[in-house]
Design a protein around this motif. Structure first.
Motif, short mmCIF file in Angstrom:
data_model
loop_
_atom_site.label_atom_id
_atom_site.label_comp_id
_atom_site.label_asym_id
_atom_site.label_seq_id
_atom_site.Cartn_x
_atom_site.Cartn_y
_atom_site.Cartn_z
N VAL A 45 3.78 -17.71 -11.00
CA VAL A 45 4.66 -16.57 -11.28
C VAL A 45 3.99 -15.26 -10.86
N SER A 46 2.69 -15.15 -11.10
CA SER A 46 1.95 -13.96 -10.69
C SER A 46 1.99 -13.79 -9.18
N GLN A 47 1.80 -14.88 -8.46
CA GLN A 47 1.81 -14.81 -7.00
C GLN A 47 3.17 -14.37 -6.47
N VAL A 48 4.22 -14.94 -7.02
CA VAL A 48 5.57 -14.56 -6.59
C VAL A 48 5.89 -13.11 -6.99
N GLY A 49 5.54 -12.75 -8.23
CA GLY A 49 5.85 -11.42 -8.73
C GLY A 49 5.11 -10.30 -8.02
N MET A 50 3.88 -10.58 -7.55
CA MET A 50 3.07 -9.56 -6.90
C MET A 50 3.28 -9.51 -5.39
N PHE A 51 4.06 -10.44 -4.85
CA PHE A 51 4.15 -10.57 -3.40
C PHE A 51 4.72 -9.33 -2.72
N ALA A 52 5.81 -8.78 -3.27
CA ALA A 52 6.43 -7.60 -2.65
C ALA A 52 5.45 -6.43 -2.60
N GLY A 53 4.76 -6.17 -3.71
CA GLY A 53 3.78 -5.09 -3.74
C GLY A 53 2.63 -5.34 -2.77
N THR A 54 2.22 -6.60 -2.64
CA THR A 54 1.15 -6.95 -1.71
C THR A 54 1.55 -6.64 -0.28
N VAL A 55 2.77 -7.00 0.09
CA VAL A 55 3.25 -6.74 1.45
C VAL A 55 3.26 -5.24 1.75
N VAL A 56 3.73 -4.46 0.80
CA VAL A 56 3.82 -3.01 1.00
C VAL A 56 2.43 -2.40 1.19
N PHE A 57 1.49 -2.76 0.33
CA PHE A 57 0.16 -2.16 0.42
C PHE A 57 -0.62 -2.65 1.64
N VAL A 58 -0.48 -3.91 1.99
CA VAL A 58 -1.16 -4.41 3.19
C VAL A 58 -0.57 -3.75 4.43
N TYR A 59 0.75 -3.57 4.44
CA TYR A 59 1.37 -2.89 5.58
C TYR A 59 0.83 -1.45 5.69
N ALA A 60 0.69 -0.79 4.56
CA ALA A 60 0.12 0.57 4.57
C ALA A 60 -1.27 0.53 5.18
N GLY A 61 -2.02 -0.52 4.90
CA GLY A 61 -3.35 -0.67 5.47
C GLY A 61 -3.34 -0.84 6.97
#
Length: 233
Positions: free
Chosen positions: A169-185
């Motif tokens: 659940v943590s992996q699914v729930g954090m996925f959108a935020g992960t994509v956004v921050f990695v893209y910013a990187g």
């Protein structure tokens, strides 16, 4: 307290203290400024030692998140800057979920189990609610960046939610935020001067980061509405 428990706590404390002692020096080399100054050397080294670099980053990220140390945000941006969007998202997604689960397990071992043993009869209703809706509650919290990462790990460790459920659940729930921050990187890696900070790509990433909490609330409200309608039917 059992001797075996004391030994486990002592070993964990020793590892934690050792890592925290070297952490400031590690983060000096993990900073965006240092990586950018050594971009050519890093690219050459990464191409020749991909497995070692990716493994080292993965271990560092897991350790930082498991010990609830500051630096996860910059490491997430660096993943995009150094590895690109796809590889960066995969690395951060698994590393953050693994680190969170380790923190969860440690908190459950140190506090959660004892809390349930001592007050389990008084926590019956809460435990029943977690059994029914625990995954949804966790998913909701993971969607809202305003809730501290480490706090969610600790709070959920005090409940009876299964560790495997907590992980996925943590992996699914954090996925959108992960994509956004990695893209910013990935956009930060392309910046060569201060004037380029306001590039369209970086502005887009910044807007997405700002919109994410609002979008998360809308998603949660929609899920709640659908769950309410299905239960009424």
């Amino acid at each position: 307290m059992k001797k075996q428990t004391i030994i486990k706590i002592a070993v964990f404390a020793a590892i934690t203290i050792s890592f925290i002692g070297t952490y400031p020096y590690i983060m000096e080399y993990a900073s965006l400024e240092y990586i950018k100054s050594k971009q050519a050397e890093f690219t050459e080294f990464y191409q020749a030692n991909q497995a070692m670099v990716l493994g080292g980053y993965l271990v560092l990220y897991v350790a930082v998140t498991a010990l609830s140390l500051p630096g996860a945000a910059i490491l997430t941006l660096l993943a995009g800057a150094l590895f690109g969007l796809v590889v960066g998202v995969i690395l951060v997604s698994f590393a953050s979920s693994t680190g969170a689960t380790l923190a969860f397990l440690v908190a459950r071992f140190l506090v959660g189990e004892k809390l349930q043993e001592k007050y389990g009869d008084k926590l019956t209703k809460i435990n029943e609610g977690i059994e029914r809706e625990g995954a949804f509650y966790l998913f909701t919290m993971r969607l809202i960046p305003a809730i501290p990462f480490f706090l969610i790990n600790i709070l959920m460790a005090l409940t009876t939610i299964p560790a495997l459920t907590f992980y996925w659940v943590s992996q699914v729930g954090m996925f959108a935020g992960t994509v956004v921050f990695v893209y910013a990187g990935t956009t930060l890696a392309e910046i060569e001067s201060v004037g380029e900070i306001l590039s369209p790509q970086l502005i887009t990433a910044g807007i997405a980061i700002g919109i994410l909490p609002l979008a998360s609330k809308k998603v949660v409200a929609l899920i709640r509405a659908r769950r309410g309608n299905s239960s009424n039917n």
